[in-house]
Motif scaffolding. Structure first.
Motif, PDB file in Angstrom:
ATOM      1  N   ASP A  37     -15.606  -7.909   2.239  1.00 34.82           N
ATOM      2  CA  ASP A  37     -15.684  -6.615   2.927  1.00 34.82           C
ATOM      3  C   ASP A  37     -17.144  -6.276   3.197  1.00 34.82           C
ATOM      4  O   ASP A  37     -17.667  -5.289   2.735  1.00 34.82           O
ATOM      5  CB  ASP A  37     -15.014  -5.539   2.077  1.00 34.82           C
ATOM      6  CG  ASP A  37     -14.814  -4.256   2.849  1.00 34.82           C
ATOM      7  OD1 ASP A  37     -14.868  -4.294   4.089  1.00 34.82           O
ATOM      8  OD2 ASP A  37     -14.617  -3.216   2.211  1.00 34.82           O
ATOM      9  N   ASN A  55     -12.193   3.780  -0.893  1.00 33.88           N
ATOM     10  CA  ASN A  55     -12.067   3.229   0.452  1.00 33.88           C
ATOM     11  C   ASN A  55     -13.469   2.906   0.973  1.00 33.88           C
ATOM     12  O   ASN A  55     -14.308   3.805   1.092  1.00 33.88           O
ATOM     13  CB  ASN A  55     -11.378   4.256   1.344  1.00 33.88           C
ATOM     14  CG  ASN A  55     -11.140   3.740   2.741  1.00 33.88           C
ATOM     15  OD1 ASN A  55     -11.970   3.030   3.312  1.00 33.88           O
ATOM     16  ND2 ASN A  55     -10.003   4.113   3.303  1.00 33.88           N
ATOM     17  N   THR A  81     -14.616   2.173   3.960  1.00 36.29           N
ATOM     18  CA  THR A  81     -14.978   2.811   5.229  1.00 36.29           C
ATOM     19  C   THR A  81     -15.420   4.254   5.002  1.00 36.29           C
ATOM     20  O   THR A  81     -16.427   4.700   5.552  1.00 36.29           O
ATOM     21  CB  THR A  81     -13.800   2.759   6.216  1.00 36.29           C
ATOM     22  OG1 THR A  81     -13.413   1.393   6.394  1.00 36.29           O
ATOM     23  CG2 THR A  81     -14.168   3.359   7.554  1.00 36.29           C
ATOM     24  N   ARG A 107     -18.827   4.251   3.358  1.00 33.57           N
ATOM     25  CA  ARG A 107     -19.882   3.937   4.332  1.00 33.57           C
ATOM     26  C   ARG A 107     -20.242   5.155   5.174  1.00 33.57           C
ATOM     27  O   ARG A 107     -21.411   5.426   5.436  1.00 33.57           O
ATOM     28  CB  ARG A 107     -19.446   2.791   5.243  1.00 33.57           C
ATOM     29  CG  ARG A 107     -19.507   1.457   4.586  1.00 33.57           C
ATOM     30  CD  ARG A 107     -19.182   0.333   5.565  1.00 33.57           C
ATOM     31  NE  ARG A 107     -19.101  -0.912   4.827  1.00 33.57           N
ATOM     32  CZ  ARG A 107     -17.976  -1.511   4.474  1.00 33.57           C
ATOM     33  NH1 ARG A 107     -16.817  -1.006   4.834  1.00 33.57           N
ATOM     34  NH2 ARG A 107     -18.005  -2.632   3.785  1.00 33.57           N
TER      35      ARG A 107
END
Length: 65
Positions: free
Chosen positions: A13, A30, A32, A35
């Motif tokens: 990932d 998570n 995403t 980030r």
């Protein structure tokens, strides 16, 4: 007792170096969302500290499997 993954940069990932993906994997978050939070926090702090922290973690965190 359930073992958590160690804190290491992820290979699967990865966007740049796998630092944020590795942190997300370690804590079960998570990647995403993490980030997005990291980028927003970096931009709000004039980006420079966020870049330095990322580079330091890139150097200090071992690469995972």
């Amino acid at each position: 007792m359930m073992d958590r993954p160690t804190l290491s940069r992820t290979v699967e990932d990865r966007v740049i170096a796998g630092v944020v993906g590795g942190i997300a994997r370690r804590f079960g978050w998570n990647p995403t969302v993490l980030r997005i939070i990291y980028v927003v926090a970096s931009v709000l702090s004039a980006a420079f500290p966020g870049i330095l922290v990322y580079l330091a973690l890139w150097l200090l965190m071992p690469e995972g499997d």
